[in-house]
Design a protein around this motif. Sequence first.
Motif, PDB file in Angstrom:
ATOM      1  N   LEU A 315       0.833  -1.205   0.000  1.00 25.94           N
ATOM      2  CA  LEU A 315       0.000   0.000   0.000  1.00 25.94           C
ATOM      3  C   LEU A 315       0.870   1.259   0.000  1.00 25.94           C
ATOM      4  CD1 LEU A 315      -2.842  -0.711   2.594  1.00 25.94           C
ATOM      5  CD2 LEU A 315      -2.848  -1.087   0.141  1.00 25.94           C
ATOM      6  N   PRO A 316       0.546   2.231  -0.844  1.00 29.33           N
ATOM      7  CA  PRO A 316       1.168   3.545  -0.686  1.00 29.33           C
ATOM      8  C   PRO A 316       0.652   4.164   0.613  1.00 29.33           C
ATOM      9  CG  PRO A 316      -0.588   3.654  -2.295  1.00 29.33           C
ATOM     10  CD  PRO A 316      -0.443   2.199  -1.926  1.00 29.33           C
ATOM     11  N   THR A 333       7.510   8.889  -3.681  1.00 28.16           N
ATOM     12  CA  THR A 333       7.915   7.601  -4.247  1.00 28.16           C
ATOM     13  C   THR A 333       7.138   6.442  -3.645  1.00 28.16           C
ATOM     14  OG1 THR A 333      10.157   8.407  -4.658  1.00 28.16           O
ATOM     15  CG2 THR A 333       9.850   6.022  -4.637  1.00 28.16           C
ATOM     16  N   THR A 334       7.113   6.361  -2.314  1.00 33.29           N
ATOM     17  CA  THR A 334       6.368   5.290  -1.641  1.00 33.29           C
ATOM     18  C   THR A 334       5.068   5.803  -1.034  1.00 33.29           C
ATOM     19  OG1 THR A 334       7.512   5.643   0.475  1.00 33.29           O
ATOM     20  CG2 THR A 334       8.528   4.103  -1.082  1.00 33.29           C
ATOM     21  N   GLY A 335       4.797   7.071  -1.233  1.00 34.82           N
ATOM     22  CA  GLY A 335       3.612   7.710  -0.672  1.00 34.82           C
ATOM     23  C   GLY A 335       3.878   9.189  -0.538  1.00 34.82           C
ATOM     24  N   TYR A 336       3.124   9.821   0.353  1.00 34.92           N
ATOM     25  CA  TYR A 336       3.279  11.257   0.542  1.00 34.92           C
ATOM     26  C   TYR A 336       3.344  11.605   2.023  1.00 34.92           C
ATOM     27  CZ  TYR A 336       1.975  11.916  -4.390  1.00 34.92           C
ATOM     28  OH  TYR A 336       1.934  11.883  -5.756  1.00 34.92           O
ATOM     29  N   LEU A 337       4.233  12.516   2.347  1.00 35.50           N
ATOM     30  CA  LEU A 337       4.284  13.112   3.673  1.00 35.50           C
ATOM     31  C   LEU A 337       3.511  14.424   3.631  1.00 35.50           C
ATOM     32  CD1 LEU A 337       8.071  12.518   4.435  1.00 35.50           C
ATOM     33  CD2 LEU A 337       6.158  11.441   5.637  1.00 35.50           C
ATOM     34  N   VAL A 338       2.614  14.624   4.600  1.00 33.94           N
ATOM     35  CA  VAL A 338       1.802  15.835   4.638  1.00 33.94           C
ATOM     36  C   VAL A 338       2.070  16.595   5.936  1.00 33.94           C
ATOM     37  CG1 VAL A 338       0.000  14.824   3.200  1.00 33.94           C
ATOM     38  CG2 VAL A 338      -0.169  14.641   5.688  1.00 33.94           C
ATOM     39  N   ILE A 360      -1.503   4.314  -7.321  1.00 32.57           N
ATOM     40  CA  ILE A 360      -1.686   3.296  -6.271  1.00 32.57           C
ATOM     41  C   ILE A 360      -0.750   2.121  -6.510  1.00 32.57           C
ATOM     42  CG2 ILE A 360      -3.314   1.680  -5.228  1.00 32.57           C
ATOM     43  CD1 ILE A 360      -5.545   3.683  -5.973  1.00 32.57           C
ATOM     44  N   ARG A 361      -0.750   1.573  -7.713  1.00 33.82           N
ATOM     45  CA  ARG A 361       0.127   0.453  -8.023  1.00 33.82           C
ATOM     46  C   ARG A 361       1.599   0.891  -8.030  1.00 33.82           C
ATOM     47  NH1 ARG A 361       0.495  -4.539 -10.465  1.00 33.82           N
ATOM     48  NH2 ARG A 361      -1.266  -5.004  -9.115  1.00 33.82           N
ATOM     49  N   LYS A 362       1.884   2.020  -8.674  1.00 34.44           N
ATOM     50  CA  LYS A 362       3.272   2.475  -8.790  1.00 34.44           C
ATOM     51  C   LYS A 362       3.901   2.716  -7.418  1.00 34.44           C
ATOM     52  CE  LYS A 362       6.065   6.207 -10.804  1.00 34.44           C
ATOM     53  NZ  LYS A 362       6.030   7.475 -11.596  1.00 34.44           N
ATOM     54  N   MET A 363       3.224   3.484  -6.572  1.00 37.46           N
ATOM     55  CA  MET A 363       3.779   3.771  -5.250  1.00 37.46           C
ATOM     56  C   MET A 363       3.684   2.564  -4.326  1.00 37.46           C
ATOM     57  SD  MET A 363       2.715   7.710  -4.368  1.00 37.46           S
ATOM     58  CE  MET A 363       3.561   9.066  -5.196  1.00 37.46           C
ATOM     59  N   GLY A 364       2.650   1.763  -4.505  1.00 36.22           N
ATOM     60  CA  GLY A 364       2.522   0.560  -3.699  1.00 36.22           C
ATOM     61  C   GLY A 364       3.656  -0.409  -3.950  1.00 36.22           C
ATOM     62  N   ASP A 365       4.037  -0.587  -5.213  1.00 34.60           N
ATOM     63  CA  ASP A 365       5.169  -1.450  -5.541  1.00 34.60           C
ATOM     64  C   ASP A 365       6.458  -0.908  -4.921  1.00 34.60           C
ATOM     65  OD1 ASP A 365       3.578  -3.169  -6.970  1.00 34.60           O
ATOM     66  OD2 ASP A 365       4.163  -2.406  -8.943  1.00 34.60           O
ATOM     67  N   ALA A 366       6.633   0.414  -4.983  1.00 37.86           N
ATOM     68  CA  ALA A 366       7.834   1.030  -4.419  1.00 37.86           C
ATOM     69  C   ALA A 366       7.862   0.877  -2.895  1.00 37.86           C
ATOM     70  CB  ALA A 366       7.898   2.504  -4.799  1.00 37.86           C
ATOM     71  N   ALA A 367       6.688   1.003  -2.266  1.00 38.50           N
ATOM     72  CA  ALA A 367       6.597   0.847  -0.812  1.00 38.50           C
ATOM     73  C   ALA A 367       6.938  -0.587  -0.408  1.00 38.50           C
ATOM     74  CB  ALA A 367       5.196   1.211  -0.327  1.00 38.50           C
ATOM     75  N   TYR A 368       6.414  -1.549  -1.153  1.00 39.88           N
ATOM     76  CA  TYR A 368       6.688  -2.959  -0.863  1.00 39.88           C
ATOM     77  C   TYR A 368       8.178  -3.259  -1.006  1.00 39.88           C
ATOM     78  CZ  TYR A 368       6.435  -8.052  -1.182  1.00 39.88           C
ATOM     79  OH  TYR A 368       6.620  -9.393  -0.978  1.00 39.88           O
ATOM     80  N   ALA A 369       8.788  -2.751  -2.069  1.00 41.84           N
ATOM     81  CA  ALA A 369      10.218  -2.997  -2.292  1.00 41.84           C
ATOM     82  C   ALA A 369      11.069  -2.392  -1.175  1.00 41.84           C
ATOM     83  CB  ALA A 369      10.631  -2.421  -3.650  1.00 41.84           C
ATOM     84  N   LYS A 370      10.711  -1.182  -0.754  1.00 36.27           N
ATOM     85  CA  LYS A 370      11.482  -0.534   0.318  1.00 36.27           C
ATOM     86  C   LYS A 370      11.328  -1.295   1.627  1.00 36.27           C
ATOM     87  CE  LYS A 370      12.048   3.895   2.765  1.00 36.27           C
ATOM     88  NZ  LYS A 370      13.496   4.039   2.530  1.00 36.27           N
ATOM     89  N   ALA A 371      10.106  -1.748   1.926  1.00 38.02           N
ATOM     90  CA  ALA A 371       9.871  -2.504   3.156  1.00 38.02           C
ATOM     91  C   ALA A 371      10.667  -3.799   3.159  1.00 38.02           C
ATOM     92  CB  ALA A 371       8.378  -2.788   3.309  1.00 38.02           C
ATOM     93  N   GLN A 372      10.639  -4.510   2.035  1.00 42.98           N
ATOM     94  CA  GLN A 372      11.384  -5.767   1.937  1.00 42.98           C
ATOM     95  C   GLN A 372      12.877  -5.534   2.094  1.00 42.98           C
ATOM     96  OE1 GLN A 372      10.503  -8.789   1.946  1.00 42.98           O
ATOM     97  NE2 GLN A 372       8.656  -9.202   0.769  1.00 42.98           N
TER      98      GLN A 372
END
Length: 393
Positions: A315-316, A333-338, A360-372
């Motif tokens: 999830l982004p 990249t993985t979401g947004y800071l507000v 959603i897919r683009k940032m979600g994939d980036a978030a998953y990769a960073k978490a892993q």
Amino acid sequence: MRIAVFIKKTTFHKGYGGIETQNKSLCEGLTKRGHEVFVFSPKLELDRNSIVENGVRYIFVSCAFKMDGFFGERNKDNWFTRSAQRFEEEHAKQPFDVVIGQSSAAVGVIKRKWELNIKVVSVAHGTIISEYKTFLNNMVGLREWIKIVSNTGYVLKSFFSRQREYVHGSEKVVAVSNFVKSALVDETFVDAQKVEVIHNGVDGGARPIQAHPNNQPLKLVYIGRLERSKGLQNLLKAISRLNNVTLSVIGDGPYLPQLARLVKSLHLSERLIFVGRVAPEKIPEILSQANVFVYPSLRYEGFPMAVVEAMFCGLPVIASNIGGISDALENGTTGYLVKSGIIADLRDTIREFVNKPDLIRKMGDAAYAKAQREFNLDTMLSKYEKILEDVVK
């Protein structure tokens, strides 16, 4: 290694949160790697003195846990005294190699560590001044102003004694984010070399989900305690001005009645679901049904586990830029800071995902990769093992 862990609450207690969840993962992970782990915690409302779960032995200490003001520790039954005594009993049977203290929970042992011949590693999830700033920023009504007297006394005691005692009395201090490390150095004047950052780790999660079609609602999800300082009231106000958006709120807490009234006044009943607290193993399933995770905190967070759990589910994340949250997210990249507490900023960022569902897919994939890559449980465990081994040497 034979490891003793001190914490003021566990996942067996009511109202547990991220610290207790992180401690459970750490202890069970160390046990799986062949270490013997004992957890010492106040008994509080529990009706048992000990339990073994997933190889970890929990010892619940009968004590006077609340120690208000400057003189609470004079009570001989206080947590610090009783926990050190209970540790000494187990230590005499078979010596421990090292102690892990979650925040100031091991201060009782730290005060006697030379006598007990034990070394200590403490984990800082936040700092006392950050907590106090959170309290001041979220004061509402007369009751909060009355509480400021007792809270200020607690802050002064913790600032000048407990926080410095555990930081300077430990051989090494782990900070869960760069923000916590920086604040800890500023508040205690500890040598920065003594403090090492280890981000909380999570044991995997579901694969990233598919982006939602344009003609379906954007599904937001929040997981965490329901407290005013978590900023959910701002999230509700933000989505009330957006169409095609729904929200699922996972968790419980004292702010639920106020949030329920706000939902009614904003006419959000058909777009919002309060799910309540769910078992940890059910969280990935719930997250997999959402599109975007939102964490609108007003707190000076250390390193919230919920954000990382959402990233592992692909999830982004939209989260407040406060405390250590920015350690987890790459803005854009993985979401947004507000901006924390700014409803318009939160609303406009949610609208970005409504208008551009491909994000959603683009940032979600980036978030998953960073978490892993950075926040997996094995990485966290290996870093803790190295610190513990170096301290024991």
